[in-house]
Write a protein that holds these residues in place. Structure first.
Motif, PDB file in Angstrom:
ATOM      1  N   GLY A  11       4.152   9.090  -2.868  1.00 46.51           N
ATOM      2  CA  GLY A  11       4.735   8.450  -1.619  1.00 46.51           C
ATOM      3  C   GLY A  11       6.000   9.362  -1.021  1.00 46.51           C
ATOM      4  N   GLY A  36       4.456   6.171   3.107  1.00 46.69           N
ATOM      5  CA  GLY A  36       5.335   6.658   1.619  1.00 46.69           C
ATOM      6  C   GLY A  36       5.663   5.395   0.998  1.00 46.69           C
ATOM      7  N   THR A  79       3.093   3.018  -0.420  1.00 49.84           N
ATOM      8  CA  THR A  79       2.361   3.912  -1.516  1.00 49.84           C
ATOM      9  C   THR A  79       3.081   3.436  -2.905  1.00 49.84           C
ATOM     10  OG1 THR A  79       1.434   5.495  -0.213  1.00 49.84           O
ATOM     11  CG2 THR A  79       1.774   6.070  -2.628  1.00 49.84           C
TER      12      THR A  79
END
Length: 478
Positions: A95, A195, A198
């Motif tokens: 991420g 990101g 994630t």
């Protein structure tokens, strides 16, 4: 006809959902890295061939890093298990690095952007591998039941399709003039959002899933160590895996189906923009978004249909059914992509959805069966090695597709500077490649699975032999 699942082999639905969140992250990162690279061409003016190379080259290193990560995961011994520590750390690292990858400085040369993105991509894929490889291996070992494996993979594929419901709108988001001053600024913000998501979602399978306790296995020589540690063990395990014929048939079929799809996934946007909408990027992006959204919705339905079909008629027949329908869909693109009736481009979408929808519902379940047959032959459990090599083939297919897509686009004579004034020959070649390359690849994939030998009866025989051979787990009653 499917049999009743034993209570100790049934995976609770909530655990299937949590495992499926890993598929959501896996697919989101894959779709984002593949779909956002178009910005390097449209936003920075990078040559399409260079865009293809910068997308493809980092995936080639996965030939080493993926099996190595699988081997490390198979041999890890910790109080948190073999898979979960890597899933947790890999999600966080992937991420952060993905968000940083798209923070491209302004006013640099084409060569600078090429090397910046290439080096950054190498680092990103290392973190991606740390997350994805142990997550895949964990799914292969959550249940030994033939049909419960298919239901697990159907659930995770269903969850993963949420990423493809969102991804078609990435281009629209990045080039939105109301939100960003240019396309690169849009890409930078989109990467930060992806990101952060994630990290927050990718760690959940590591936190909430429990790794199954494996039974001790009785080898032909009592007490012998069959899984050799170190470099020698890695090379031996790798060689044994890539020589196992049932596994090779599945890898070949996946490469063909996925490679054909991904080659036109990037190529298709150009056909929509420059053929159907005569160079109108805004309208093309909107219709591509609707097409992708319909594809994702259709895939949700496909997963349910293919799961029901395969649990009644066997996994191989389920594959023939799903991929055969997708071939029809690809051919329909030749007739339905027309500037006279733009909405007609949506007609092939549900048919094409049977391709990846069926592929990733069935393949994970079939590879779990392969792991059982391999154990019967080798006295080893190597889910990590099988999963890593299989998914490297998927990534190799993506790399080959992205690279080929760039070179094919150049071969058509496409010139971004011409806008909607592309030549008739360019448009014709773009349409030919878009419709018939994936149709041919999928047809060959059906032949590969025709040779795959593990039917439901064979899988049952393998499991009976393994159950008879395994030593019972002993517990201290005190």
């Amino acid at each position: 006809m499917s049999a009743e699942v034993a209570s100790n082999e049934k995976i609770p639905f909530l655990q299937k959902i949590i495992y499926g969140l890993g598929a959501l992250i896996n697919n989101l990162l894959s779709a984002a890295i593949g779909g956002m690279v178009i910005v390097l061409n449209l936003g920075l003016g990078m040559n399409p061939a260079l865009v293809g190379l910068v997308s493809a080259l980092p995936r080639l290193t996965d030939a080493i890093t993926d099996p190595l990560m699988g081997y490390i995961s198979d041999h890890t011994k910790s109080k948190w298990g073999r898979r979960r520590p890597y899933i947790f750390c890999g999600a966080i690292a992937a991420g952060i690095i993905f968000a940083l990858l798209w923070q491209l400085p302004e006013g640099k040369s084409e060569e600078y952007y090429f090397w910046f993105f290439l080096v950054g991509s190498f680092i990103f894929y290392l973190a991606y591998t740390m997350f994805a490889t142990p997550w895949v291996a964990l799914g292969y070992e959550l249940t030994p039941d033939y049909h419960e494996r298919t239901r697990l993979m159907a659930t995770q594929n269903f969850m993963g399709q949420i990423a493809y419901l969102i991804a078609p709108w990435f281009l629209w988001f990045m080039q939105n003039d109301l939100l960003f001053e240019d396309m690169m600024a849009g890409a930078a913000w989109l990467a930060v959002i992806i990101g952060a998501f994630t990290i927050c979602v990718g760690v959940l399978p590591a936190i909430f899933l429990k790794e199954p306790i494996k039974h001790v296995q009785a080898g032909p020589i009592p007490g012998e160590q069959f899984i050799t540690p170190g470099v020698k063990g890695f090379l031996k395990g790798f060689a044994t895996t890539v020589k196992f014929r049932p596994f090779l048939f599945l890898c070949a079929a996946t490469f063909l189906v996925f490679n054909g799809f991904m080659m036109v996934a990037s190529f298709q946007s150009y056909v929509i923009i420059y053929y159907i909408f005569d160079g109108d990027t805004s309208m093309g992006a909107e219709y591509a978004g609707w097409s992708g959204t319909l594809a994702a919705i259709s895939t949700f339905c496909v997963i349910f249909i293919v799961t029901k079909f395969s649990t009644h008629f066997d996994k191989r027949k389920g594959f023939f059914f799903a991929i055969g329908i997708s071939v029809v869909g690809y051919v329909l693109k030749w007739f339905c992509y027309t500037p006279d009736y733009p909405l007609l481009m949506l007609l092939p979408v549900p048919f094409i959805a049977f391709g990846l929808g069926g592929l990733f519902t069935l393949m994970g379940s079939m590879i779990a069966d392969v792991c059982d047959m391999d154990e019967l032959n080798t006295y080893e459990r190597r889910e990590g090695m099988f999963g890593s090599i299989y998914w490297w083939v998927v990534k190799l297919g993506m790399a080959a597709a992205l690279a080929a897509g760039g070179f094919l686009l150049n071969a058509t004579g496409f010139d971004v500077a011409l806008g909607g004034a592309q030549s008739a020959e360019t448009i014709y070649l773009m349409r030919i490649f878009d419709a018939f390359i994936p149709a041919l690849c999928s047809a060959i994939a059906i032949l590969m699975v025709y040779w795959y030998p593990i039917t439901e009866q064979k899988a049952g025989e393998v499991r009976d032999a393994l159950d008879a051979r395994r030593l019972p787990v002993t517990t201290d009653s005190k």
